[in-house]
Write an enzyme that holds these catalytic residues in place. Sequence first.
Site, mmCIF file in Angstrom:
data_model
loop_
_atom_site.group_PDB
_atom_site.id
_atom_site.type_symbol
_atom_site.label_atom_id
_atom_site.label_comp_id
_atom_site.label_asym_id
_atom_site.label_seq_id
_atom_site.Cartn_x
_atom_site.Cartn_y
_atom_site.Cartn_z
ATOM 1 N N GLY A 263 59.002 7.929 35.468
ATOM 2 C CA GLY A 263 60.334 7.891 36.056
ATOM 3 C C GLY A 263 61.313 7.074 35.249
ATOM 4 O O GLY A 263 62.425 6.810 35.717
ATOM 5 N N ASP A 264 60.929 6.652 34.045
ATOM 6 C CA ASP A 264 61.834 5.873 33.206
ATOM 7 C C ASP A 264 61.458 6.124 31.747
ATOM 8 O O ASP A 264 60.702 7.049 31.452
ATOM 9 C CB ASP A 264 61.782 4.388 33.568
ATOM 10 C CG ASP A 264 63.127 3.681 33.396
ATOM 11 O OD1 ASP A 264 63.789 3.951 32.373
ATOM 12 O OD2 ASP A 264 63.515 2.874 34.258
ATOM 13 N N ASP A 265 61.956 5.304 30.841
ATOM 14 C CA ASP A 265 61.715 5.522 29.422
ATOM 15 C C ASP A 265 60.220 5.563 29.114
ATOM 16 O O ASP A 265 59.440 4.761 29.624
ATOM 17 C CB ASP A 265 62.357 4.404 28.602
ATOM 18 C CG ASP A 265 63.848 4.278 28.850
ATOM 19 O OD1 ASP A 265 64.522 5.316 28.955
ATOM 20 O OD2 ASP A 265 64.338 3.138 28.944
#
Length: 484
Positions: A263-265
Amino acid sequence: MGRLWRSSKSFRQVIWVLLVLFGVFSLGRRVESRKARVLDSSSFEYSAISCRAHSASITDYGGVGDGETSNTKAFQKAVNELSQYGSDGGSQLFVPAGKWLTGSFNLTSHFTLFLHKDAFLLASQDINEWSVIDPLPSYGRGRDAAGGRYISFIFGTNLTDVVITGDNGTIDGQGAFWWLQFHKKKIKYTRPYLIEIMHSDSIQISNLTLLNSPAWNVHPVYSSNILIQGITIIAPITSPNTDGINPDSCTNTRIEDCYIVSGDDCVAVKSGWDEYGIAYGMPTKQLVIRRLTCISPFSATIALGSEMSGGIQDVRAEDIVAINTESGVRIKTAVGRGGYVKDIYVKGMTLHTMKWAFWMTGNYGSHADTHYDPKALPVIQGVNYRDVVAENVSMAARLEGISGDPFTGICISNVTIRMAVKAKKVPWTCTDIEGITSSVTPPPCGLLPDQGPEKIRMCDFPSESLPIDTVELKSCTYASMKYL
């Protein structure tokens, strides 16, 4: 968790991601040379930076792998007792097949934690099993909330020669509990990370599956000589701040053959936040990223920043694949960050279904507090991208420097970006940047003048190896016996 999944753009998109993910897992199985080899029912071989003279199983310390019994005391006891062998050839702790529920536990030096292929480490949902520790000095506060932070699930500080590995065993952070508290704004301290190693040297994290981290998955910080290989990281694409691998104020790090859905980098390179990072002054440098596969619809494949106030230098990324990810490479900084991002080299990227292929911004304004210095301007220079193919892209690049503080030395060559049917009318936006290009499609903005096809590979990529590339793994053996 089901609600989190249903909140993504569409059910069909999720199914598509899962199908791609199945292919990613298949790719992961090709890294056979580093996986454990079973010798008989009670012993096996595996590859590691160091082998150990003493061995034990978590069952020797009363561990119960039923998924319900807390094993926190068993892991603490095992590590404490095995630490006595640090000066006598080191020790290894085996986690056999089973579901091993436990709270956070610390590691020790000259130590290996090995997970059987059918072993599941399950993070406890009892918040009383998570102690609160001080914020990182280069951040000055927690990331989720001012003040302290919950200790990471597997944690170590001031260590030397540590291996966390397995035959693709699983560490499950059971993060839905933490994500819910975060979304409800009921979190009192920063959420725990799955694996965090601080102030340490000679670290290997390899051949594991990491699921559902409460926040960041792998966080080496203030450390050096780090090898991260063959890691599969999975979290719902809407889970908050579940970054994959975040080298933070680290020197001589190698990340390779990793597969990340989050859900992120997927990889976020960091070095401290605003005035705290400037004061701490410990950069991330000599970082190699290769053979990375990323799926992250709302974040970047590789992000540099936004917390980069101690500096980021000499990052080399190659053979990168991203699918249904917001951006390929993103540099995030702001007035007040200070620090620098320089000598960045990226080659051999394959991108499919992206919002941006390249993104740089000097307006990422999230600050630790109001005490940052508005005169602390970041230096962004020497950023090289070459040999990139991208398909179904909404916008080729969004490159935004800082007025009076332009990003300089940008080089982009041999890049083909095929735009999506509903792509932006203007594929490039550029402000306050300086650089050159060659053989780039669609044609870039005027601030990146084309040097002609004869310069097709003019952008730099270092030919010399970094020290971390000289590290050789040894063939180690575990036998089911306890030398105590």
